[in-house]
Design a protein around this motif. Structure first.
Motif, PDB file in Angstrom:
ATOM      1  N   SER A1039       0.779  -1.339  -0.104  1.00  0.00           N
ATOM      2  CA  SER A1039      -0.122  -0.152  -0.092  1.00  0.00           C
ATOM      3  C   SER A1039       0.897   1.238  -0.041  1.00  0.00           C
ATOM      4  O   SER A1039       0.743   2.219  -0.720  1.00  0.00           O
ATOM      5  CB  SER A1039      -0.953  -0.042   1.239  1.00  0.00           C
ATOM      6  OG  SER A1039      -0.125  -0.066   2.556  1.00  0.00           O
ATOM      7  N   GLN A1040       1.777   1.131   0.658  1.00  0.00           N
ATOM      8  CA  GLN A1040       2.853   2.535   0.703  1.00  0.00           C
ATOM      9  C   GLN A1040       3.485   2.573  -0.502  1.00  0.00           C
ATOM     10  O   GLN A1040       3.377   3.815  -1.131  1.00  0.00           O
ATOM     11  CB  GLN A1040       3.809   2.110   1.927  1.00  0.00           C
ATOM     12  CG  GLN A1040       3.497   2.271   3.358  1.00  0.00           C
ATOM     13  CD  GLN A1040       4.528   3.023   3.874  1.00  0.00           C
ATOM     14  OE1 GLN A1040       5.597   3.175   3.717  1.00  0.00           O
ATOM     15  NE2 GLN A1040       4.104   3.263   5.262  1.00  0.00           N
ATOM     16  N   SER A1041       4.000   1.583  -1.114  1.00  0.00           N
ATOM     17  CA  SER A1041       4.485   1.915  -2.248  1.00  0.00           C
ATOM     18  C   SER A1041       3.640   2.286  -3.576  1.00  0.00           C
ATOM     19  O   SER A1041       3.826   3.098  -4.378  1.00  0.00           O
ATOM     20  CB  SER A1041       5.245   0.352  -2.880  1.00  0.00           C
ATOM     21  OG  SER A1041       4.269  -0.617  -3.120  1.00  0.00           O
ATOM     22  N   LEU A1062      -0.231  13.187   0.234  1.00  0.00           N
ATOM     23  CA  LEU A1062      -0.271  11.607   0.273  1.00  0.00           C
ATOM     24  C   LEU A1062       0.965  11.163   0.943  1.00  0.00           C
ATOM     25  O   LEU A1062       1.082  10.000   1.677  1.00  0.00           O
ATOM     26  CB  LEU A1062      -0.366  10.979  -1.370  1.00  0.00           C
ATOM     27  CG  LEU A1062      -1.822  11.226  -1.814  1.00  0.00           C
ATOM     28  CD1 LEU A1062      -1.734  10.754  -3.253  1.00  0.00           C
ATOM     29  CD2 LEU A1062      -2.885  10.393  -0.982  1.00  0.00           C
ATOM     30  N   LEU A1063       2.169  11.761   0.371  1.00  0.00           N
ATOM     31  CA  LEU A1063       3.392  11.282   0.937  1.00  0.00           C
ATOM     32  C   LEU A1063       3.571  11.588   2.477  1.00  0.00           C
ATOM     33  O   LEU A1063       4.141  10.735   3.281  1.00  0.00           O
ATOM     34  CB  LEU A1063       4.550  12.282   0.577  1.00  0.00           C
ATOM     35  CG  LEU A1063       4.975  11.941  -0.942  1.00  0.00           C
ATOM     36  CD1 LEU A1063       5.967  12.659  -1.615  1.00  0.00           C
ATOM     37  CD2 LEU A1063       5.539  10.574  -1.082  1.00  0.00           C
ATOM     38  N   CYS A1064       2.821  12.542   3.160  1.00  0.00           N
ATOM     39  CA  CYS A1064       2.929  12.835   4.485  1.00  0.00           C
ATOM     40  C   CYS A1064       1.966  11.569   5.100  1.00  0.00           C
ATOM     41  O   CYS A1064       2.160  11.448   6.125  1.00  0.00           O
ATOM     42  CB  CYS A1064       2.154  14.115   4.884  1.00  0.00           C
ATOM     43  SG  CYS A1064       3.325  15.452   4.360  1.00  0.00           S
ATOM     44  N   LEU A1065       0.661  11.096   4.424  1.00  0.00           N
ATOM     45  CA  LEU A1065      -0.133  10.251   5.133  1.00  0.00           C
ATOM     46  C   LEU A1065       0.614   8.835   5.437  1.00  0.00           C
ATOM     47  O   LEU A1065       0.435   7.911   6.222  1.00  0.00           O
ATOM     48  CB  LEU A1065      -1.241   9.978   4.296  1.00  0.00           C
ATOM     49  CG  LEU A1065      -2.315  10.859   4.107  1.00  0.00           C
ATOM     50  CD1 LEU A1065      -3.514  10.845   3.404  1.00  0.00           C
ATOM     51  CD2 LEU A1065      -3.103  11.188   5.740  1.00  0.00           C
ATOM     52  N   ILE A1066       1.843   8.539   4.685  1.00  0.00           N
ATOM     53  CA  ILE A1066       2.561   7.435   4.829  1.00  0.00           C
ATOM     54  C   ILE A1066       3.870   7.641   5.300  1.00  0.00           C
ATOM     55  O   ILE A1066       4.835   6.763   5.254  1.00  0.00           O
ATOM     56  CB  ILE A1066       2.790   6.607   3.220  1.00  0.00           C
ATOM     57  CG1 ILE A1066       3.333   7.724   2.283  1.00  0.00           C
ATOM     58  CG2 ILE A1066       1.305   6.132   2.757  1.00  0.00           C
ATOM     59  CD1 ILE A1066       3.795   6.882   1.061  1.00  0.00           C
TER      60      ILE A1066
END
Length: 1220
Positions: A1039-1041, A1062-1066
């Motif tokens: 999911s992260q990738s 989106l990057l901050c969410l992961i």
């Protein structure tokens, strides 16, 4: 009384009075500590410490409408000294850049012929300090090089520009207040004009807002006060042009960014101050005035604390401080937090009496300390108010709603020692602690003092009253009166008072209320007394009340010289005092003249009714006083010889007898001798009469028939063997009495109003006043020397004239000013550096004296014993004497640390660059030193001398933005987004709040906001999916990738903000920061690093930002140094300071690092070379002892310098460095 040294060569200067309406906005308080103020076409430079005018600049031909001091935000050294540079704009569109010290114009700029709307010096890069931005009506902004007068670029906009404001946190952002709305510019740079027309938003007035007509909910109580006003401005800024009924932007008086926190702006209306959050484009706070309150005219936001100085229409200045917006910890619902930013009234000063001619114009505050305010009044007064803090007892009534104010427990950025001295009211942030703005209780283990704030009037500078004026200079300097002479100028005013100025200093010597009506003339009868006359308005019979007063200056005593006479008689035309000050002639309009004895105050003769009408009169300089004295001396000597026997006479020296006789004769001369004096006058036919006065005897002398070439004689002047007559047709007739010759000269200037000879033996210069100006003539050559004419070379009319010295004239003019001018009658500016004021090298020398005083043996108070630089010793001593006793005691306090000393000196000198550097350096040096102590004590079990628990370190003020610690920065951002939630009133606002919450890691609250989207909204589906995504994100690899791939694609396709989210969410915030920096969003990357990243990851992001700031394209190395300081990169900071040749700052910083323990003493070339270069700098200034100290610490190269310093003195002495 202040003693003044006798100075025959008085400086040219201007005494100013009331202001013009166009001068209303022409005032500025610079970092240099001086106030500049426009007064008609002149510019006053005022020293607020002494409340006196120290310089007047005159070159403008039109009224001055704007003045602006240049910023001091640069490193000062001998090649870049402290300077006084000022830009001024006038109503004709001319801009002049001044060198205030020399009083000369550095360059003149002209673009259009309409009044300059606004001026500002740029400060956003290190390369150039000469860039000046100006608003030229109607719609141009032009960037000028203020050093050369070159135009760099010009940009026009669609609407008329009223003013502008720069974002203090990002100089590429600026806002223009236009006639229709606000234009936001985000791409401002000095290299080229803004590319776009900016983002235009329209303002709906608070009273015209749609929310204003919305009915209040019936269930809720009707809001009052500020809440009621806030409801009116629920929707304030729109992208659509409001309807004609709603457009009342003319009510908006002012626009300004808040320097205390980023992305906030205030708008000033007469009855409201609106605080806008620019990220939301929404009002988040309001300061409203009740119905009976006095409207606002101006507001100045502070940087050190979130506070507002407000000026009201009645001249009252109020200070309002922001209340905390933090929610109680037990209240999870953000609605329980403060509903808006509230600015509590904390102090107010007294109002002034407002009349038709007396109104408050403008207020300025000291930018260095922010606890001093100056109020400019239309009548020329400058009122200097100082904010003082007073200890107060804890409030007995906590329900009053005001949280207490606490004084900080630190001084100059460091915790206060147990016995350390401090200056309580040094600056605003030393008066109010952070507990107020943070909304927290005082820290444990501290006992802060609760304080109240009060305004104290510390200075009042009064101008001249409204014209007309009648001026008269005191009798001239002679060899007999040189020991007690003061160059005093008496000025009679329209309100009946007489102002006496000392022209050596330009200060008001005395103000005497003498008459009840306008003063018409003044004549001095000695160096310390004068006669003045005034006439009231005529009655139906044409008769007036005449007032002739004798005034004694030392005592202030005045009495009616003519006794009961004066009621219901023709007006006095003139009074003339004889050359020996024995007699007085009073000339009336339709009444024979009176002759008085000044010494006895008796009327000698009232002329008969058939006495001719006098048109002009003058006393002769010739008299028989010398021959009378010789006769009296001979008689007394004969008497003395008769009373002394021959035997005794031989034993007494004749010189003693003569001295006794001389003393006796002098004591009786003024009483017994009545010398014979003469005066001449002319009648309406031009016939000249000669009259002799001796004692009580008045004799009529010869009569000279009128000159056919002359009209009606208007004035006479007599000096030596020269008699000059002036007539109403502009002719001058020069009589040489010795040669019995006369010569008539037409001036073609009209009515000769007044003529006066210059003082001084053999000085035959003549000052002539006409209706349209004045001239200086040489009566020996019978030719004009200089001329001044209204409408040609000056824009004021001459009201009165006189000589103040043998080569300087004094002119009273209808613009309310009195000017002391050279005989050429040109400019009235003078060189401050010739008046023994501290400039350039002296200020640099003075600064280093204070900085190294802790190390050296000389005493700061007894600096006169320190003789290394004798030529400027006196100047330094003057500056030392001007320091307050509190400042002297603190500077000599052994507990004052080096960091505190550097911070205090930068504040004392108004050095903006130094102040920013040492504020950040002091905070983080102590912070990292404390962390190091704690780590050492826990690792090794050792305890420090102060104990294992150092005093708590207060967080850095939020005005430093991304330089603050992450914890306090995160807290501020969370409080801010809570407030944004409460204030949101549209979907756009809700979306921005949700985005901010996601970046801050507040996912639960962000999901709630996303789910609030209405079903009919086009973004309903996307927001719902985003809410699902946020709640179901897992840390699994696939999911992260996937999310990272999507985010990367979004960023690549121009959706930078969405990809960063989106990057901050992961938990890939570090990658997000790198992307932001790649796309030039450096400030946003720094913000994100502060709120989300760990210290290590955030440090990498901020280091890259510092490298970017150092690049030649950006050239903001000074800011890069501040960023590195906040990261604890102290070695790197030392290297950069040395490479930038900031040698004194580098040496003192490295020394402070060594003392704090965050840097180890070693023989690195950087440390040694910094010490060596600082030693060389001190040597060049002549501070040998200080140079020896730093050279002794610079290794082998320093030893060589030590030998040079003490060459020929048997070697260098042993120097020890004290501990700080």
């Amino acid at each position: 009384m202040i003693p003044y040294t006798v100075n025959i060569k008085l400086a040219a200067r201007t005494l100013t009075g009331t202001l013009s309406l166009q001068n209303k906005t022409a005032v500025d308080w610079g970092w240099q500590g001086l106030i500049a103020q426009g007064c008609h076409s002149s510019i006053l430079i005022i020293d607020p410490k002494t409340a006196q005018t120290i310089q007047v600049l005159e070159k403008h031909k039109a009224n001055v409408v704007k003045v602006k001091w240049s910023r001091e935000n640069y490193y000062h050294n001998i090649s870049s000294p402290y300077c006084l540079r000022l830009a001024s704009g006038d109503a004709s569109g001319k801009i002049i850049v001044w060198d205030v010290v020399s009083g000369t114009a550095h360059c003149e700029i002209q673009e259009h012929s309409k009044p300059i709307q606004d001026l500002e010096w740029l400060w956003n890069q290190d390369a150039s300090r000469d860039l000046l931005l100006a608003v030229h009506p109607p719609n141009y902004i032009v960037l000028w090089n203020g050093d050369t007068g070159t135009k760099l670029w010009k940009k026009s906009y669609a609407e008329n520009i009223l003013s502008f404001s720069f974002d203090p946190f990002d100089p590429s952002n600026m806002a223009l207040l236009t006639s229709e709305g606000i234009v936001f510019i985000t791409d401002f740079t000095h290299s080229k004009p803004p590319g776009s027309a900016g983002k235009k938003v329209y303002i709906a007035s608070p009273h015209a807002s749609p929310a204003h007509t919305k009915p209040a909910p019936t269930a809720a109580l009707a809001p009052t006060g500020a809440k009621k006003a806030l409801n009116k401005v629920k929707v304030l800024i729109t992208n659509e042009k409001p309807t004609a009924e709603a457009v009342t932007l003319n009510d908006c008086l002012q626009l300004s960014y808040l320097p205390s926190k980023r992305n906030h702006m205030l708008l000033l209306y007469p009855r409201e101050i609106l605080i806008l959050d620019l990220e939301l484009s929404q009002t988040v706070g309001v300061v409203a005035i009740e119905r009976s309150g006095v409207p606002f005219t101006q507001v100045i936001p502070c940087a050190q604390r979130d506070a507002l100085y407000c000026l009201h229409e009645n001249g009252c200045i109020t200070l309002r401080v922001c209340r905390s917006t933090a929610a109680p910890e037990e209240a999870a619902d953000p609605e329980q937090a403060a509903q808006e930013l509230v600015y509590d009234l904390r102090s107010q000063c007294d109002a002034i009496r407002v009349t038709k001619t007396v109104r408050p114009y403008r207020m300025v505050i000291c930018p260095v300390n922010e606890n001093n305010a100056a109020l400019m009044v239309s009548d020329g007064r400058v009122m200097l108010w100082e904010l003082k803090s007073h200890p107060s007892k804890p409030a007995t009534n906590p329900s009053s709603g005001l949280s207490p104010l606490y004084s900080p427990v630190s001084f100059c950025g460091a915790p206060l020692g147990p016995n350390q001295k401090k200056i309580q009211d040094l600056s605003l942030n030393s008066m109010i602690g952070q507990t107020l703005t943070a909304g927290e209780a005082p820290p444990p283990n501290t006992s802060p003092q609760e304080v109240q704030l009060k305004f104290l009037l510390t200075g009042l500078l009064s101008g001249l009253p409204l014209p007309p004026f009648a001026i008269r200079m005191c009798p001239p300097l002679t060899t007999k009166n040189i020991n007690h002479y003061q160059p005093l100028l008496a000025s009679g005013t329209s309100n009946g008072s007489v102002l006496v100025y000392n022209l050596t200093s330009g200060l008001l010597h005395k103000e005497l209320s003498v008459h009840s009506c306008e003063v018409r003339g003044i004549e001095w009868v000695s160096l310390t007394s004068f006669l003045s006359f005034a006439t009231s308005s005529p009655n139906n019979m044409g008769l007036v009340r005449n007032e002739l007063q004798y005034v004694d200056l030392p005592t202030g005593r005045c009495f009616a010289f003519r006794g009961e006479r004066g009621n219901d008689e023709p007006p006095i035309e003139m009074i003339k005092v004889s050359h020996l000050k024995q007699y007085l002639v009073v000339v009336f309009r339709d009444k024979p003249l009176e002759l008085w004895d000044i010494r006895t105050g008796t009327l000698l003769r009232e002329m008969a009714k058939n006495f001719p009408t006098v048109t002009a009169l003058e006393w002769s300089p010739s008299h028989n006083l010398k021959s009378l004295k010789k006769k009296q001396m001979a008689a007394r000597e004969a008497m003395a010889r008769q009373t002394v026997s021959d035997a005794e006479q031989s034993s007494v020296e004749s010189s003693v007898i003569s001295l006794l006789q001389d003393a006796e004769s002098k004591s009786e001369t003024s009483q017994a001798i009545s010398a014979r004096e003469h005066f001449v006058f002319t009648d309406t036919d031009g016939q000249v009469y000669h009259i002799t006065v001796e004692g009580n005897t008045v004799k009529d002398g010869a009569r000279i028939p009128p000159d056919g070439s002359m009209g009606s004689i208007a004035c006479i002047a007599w000096k030596g063997d020269t008699l000059v007559l002036g007539d109403v047709d502009g002719n001058l007739n020069f009589w040489d009495l010795k040669a019995r010759l006369s010569r008539g000269t037409p001036t073609h200037r009209g009515w000769v109003k007044k003529i006066r000879f210059a003082p001084g033996k053999g000085n035959q210069k003549l000052l002539v006043m006409y209706t349209d100006g004045a001239e200086v003539w040489d009566t020996k050559e019978v030719q004009m020397v200089s001329s001044i004419r209204f409408g040609r070379n000056v824009n004021y009319k001459i009201l009165d004239i006189d000589w103040c010295t043998s080569d300087k004239v004094v002119l009273a003019s209808d613009d309310g000013c009195i000017r002391v001018l050279e005989m050429a009658m040109k400019s009235a500016s003078y060189r401050m550096d010739e008046q023994d004021l501290t400039v350039t090298e002296t200020s640099r020398f003075w600064k280093d004296i204070i900085l190294i005083q802790a190390y050296c043996t000389f005493d700061l108070v007894c600096f006169s014993d320190y003789n290394e630089r004798g030529e400027i010793k006196g100047l330094i001593q003057e500056q030392l004497n001007s320091l307050s006793n509190d400042m002297k005691s603190v500077l000599q306090d052994p507990e004052l640390s080096l960091l505190q000393r550097c911070l205090l000196v930068s504040r004392l000198f108004g050095d903006e660059s130094d102040l920013h550097f040492w504020t950040i350096a002091s905070h983080y040096l102590q912070s990292f030193a404390q962390a190091r102590q704690l780590s050492l004590s826990t690792a090794d079990g050792q305890t420090q001398s102060e104990g294992t628990h150092p005093p708590p370190q207060s967080p850095l003020d939020i005005c430093h933005d991304t330089l603050c610690e992450s914890s306090s920065f995160q807290k501020f951002q969370l409080d801010r987004v809570r407030l944004q939630e409460v204030k949101r009133s549209s979907y756009e606002h809700t979306k921005k709040c949700a985005d901010q919450l996601l970046l801050l890691g507040q996912t639960d609250r962000a999901v709630q906001l996303l789910l609030e989207t209405c079903a009919d909204n086009p973004s309903y589906y996307c927001d719902s999916l985003k809410a699902c995504l946020v709640t179901t994100i897992t840390s699994s690899g696939p999911s992260q990738s996937t999310i990272k791939l999507v985010a990367t694609n979004m960023i690549a396709n121009g959706k930078l903000a969405e990809g960063v989210q989106l990057l901050c969410l992961i938990d890939k915030a570090a990658d997000a920061c790198r992307y932001l920096q790649t796309y030039g969003e450096w400030n946003r990357a720094a913000w994100l690093a502060k709120v989300l990243l760990s210290p290590a990851e955030g440090s990498d992001v901020l280091k890259r930002w510092a490298e970017h700031l150092c690049s030649p394209q950006v050239n903001q190395k000074s800011k890069a140094i501040l960023v590195l300081l906040s990261l604890g990169c102290f070695y790197k900071v030392g290297e950069m300071l040395h490479s930038m040749r900031y040698f004194d700052r580098a040496a003192l910083f490295i020394e402070a690092c060594l003392k704090s323990g965050v840097m180890e003493a070693n023989d690195s070339s950087n440390i040694l070379s910094s010490f060596l270069e600082y030693a060389r700098l001190l040597r060049s200034l002549g501070l040998r002892e200080g140079a020896a100290l730093w050279a002794s610490r610079a290794g082998s190269a320093g030893e060589q310098l030590m030998e040079e310093l003490f060459q020929g003195e048997g070697g260098a002495p042993e120097i020890t460095s004290p501990s700080l």
